[in-house]
Design an enzyme around this catalytic site. Sequence first.
Site, PDB file in Angstrom:
ATOM      1  N   HIS A   1       3.094  -1.297  -4.120  1.00 22.43           N
ATOM      2  CA  HIS A   1       3.913  -0.809  -3.012  1.00 22.43           C
ATOM      3  C   HIS A   1       5.140  -0.033  -3.497  1.00 22.43           C
ATOM      4  O   HIS A   1       5.528  -0.100  -4.673  1.00 22.43           O
ATOM      5  CB  HIS A   1       4.377  -1.990  -2.150  1.00 22.43           C
ATOM      6  CG  HIS A   1       5.204  -2.974  -2.927  1.00 22.43           C
ATOM      7  ND1 HIS A   1       6.538  -2.785  -3.202  1.00 22.43           N
ATOM      8  CD2 HIS A   1       4.879  -4.149  -3.507  1.00 22.43           C
ATOM      9  CE1 HIS A   1       6.996  -3.786  -3.913  1.00 22.43           C
ATOM     10  NE2 HIS A   1       6.010  -4.644  -4.113  1.00 22.43           N
TER      11      HIS A   1
ATOM     12  N   GLU B   1       1.288 -10.775  -2.491  1.00 18.45           N
ATOM     13  CA  GLU B   1       1.875 -11.106  -3.785  1.00 18.45           C
ATOM     14  C   GLU B   1       1.631 -12.573  -4.153  1.00 18.45           C
ATOM     15  O   GLU B   1       1.446 -13.429  -3.274  1.00 18.45           O
ATOM     16  CB  GLU B   1       3.377 -10.800  -3.777  1.00 18.45           C
ATOM     17  CG  GLU B   1       4.069 -11.001  -5.122  1.00 18.45           C
ATOM     18  CD  GLU B   1       3.470 -10.193  -6.255  1.00 18.45           C
ATOM     19  OE1 GLU B   1       2.311 -10.471  -6.645  1.00 18.45           O
ATOM     20  OE2 GLU B   1       4.175  -9.304  -6.765  1.00 18.45           O
TER      21      GLU B   1
END
Length: 233
Positions: free
Chosen positions: A8, A82
């Site tokens: 990201h 994550e």
Amino acid sequence: MRLLLIRHGQTPSNVGHFLDTARPGPGLTDLGLRQAAALPGALAGEDIAALYASTLTRTQLTAAPLAAERGIEVRIRDGIRELSAGDLEMRADEDAARQYLTTAFAWSAGDIARRMPGGESGTEALARFDSVVAEAAAAGEPGTVALVSHGAAIRVWTAARARNVTVGFAAEHRLDNTGVVVVEGSPDSGWTALSWAGTVVPEVTASGAADGGPAGRTLWGPELGPAADHPFD
């Protein structure tokens, strides 16, 4: 099957060096938004048939310009979020970063029963990422599949699953915001990494030791040795 594993764009927690892994997480900084906007151009040569993002806000914001440019839907999947920091969540100190990093790379090395303090085990973390990859493979998309995920998740999964990426290689090679790891293969036959943030990955990687932690701190540990300072998550 060709997979693009995309980290990201930059977040405020990246700037502040926080272990920020909980949902929904922060948005992108101005730089992060520019990084996301640049992705379609950077990936212009890729025939992307499907696009996935995690359940965290930052990956969805990163995927949005690419989805708009290609006219494809972003498929939101929790499996590629994550690696959970557990009890270390929102800490920015070196000790927390060391614990997170050492535990995560222990999973890549095969110690999957090991658990993040107050968080998930390697078995759980790798299985959820595997499930999204398996879904993408089963869909039989004719082109490349892009997964917008996170620094730790991408590096740890690739080191665990790509036959030519050792833990040392993944540890010493940083993945900046919107950096891309390209792998090829299948869940059945296994995976080979073709490139890592623009660098060609050799057939058999050298065993390295250095790494920057998830909170961007220099780390030292018995498994990893001295490290360079750079962001992880």
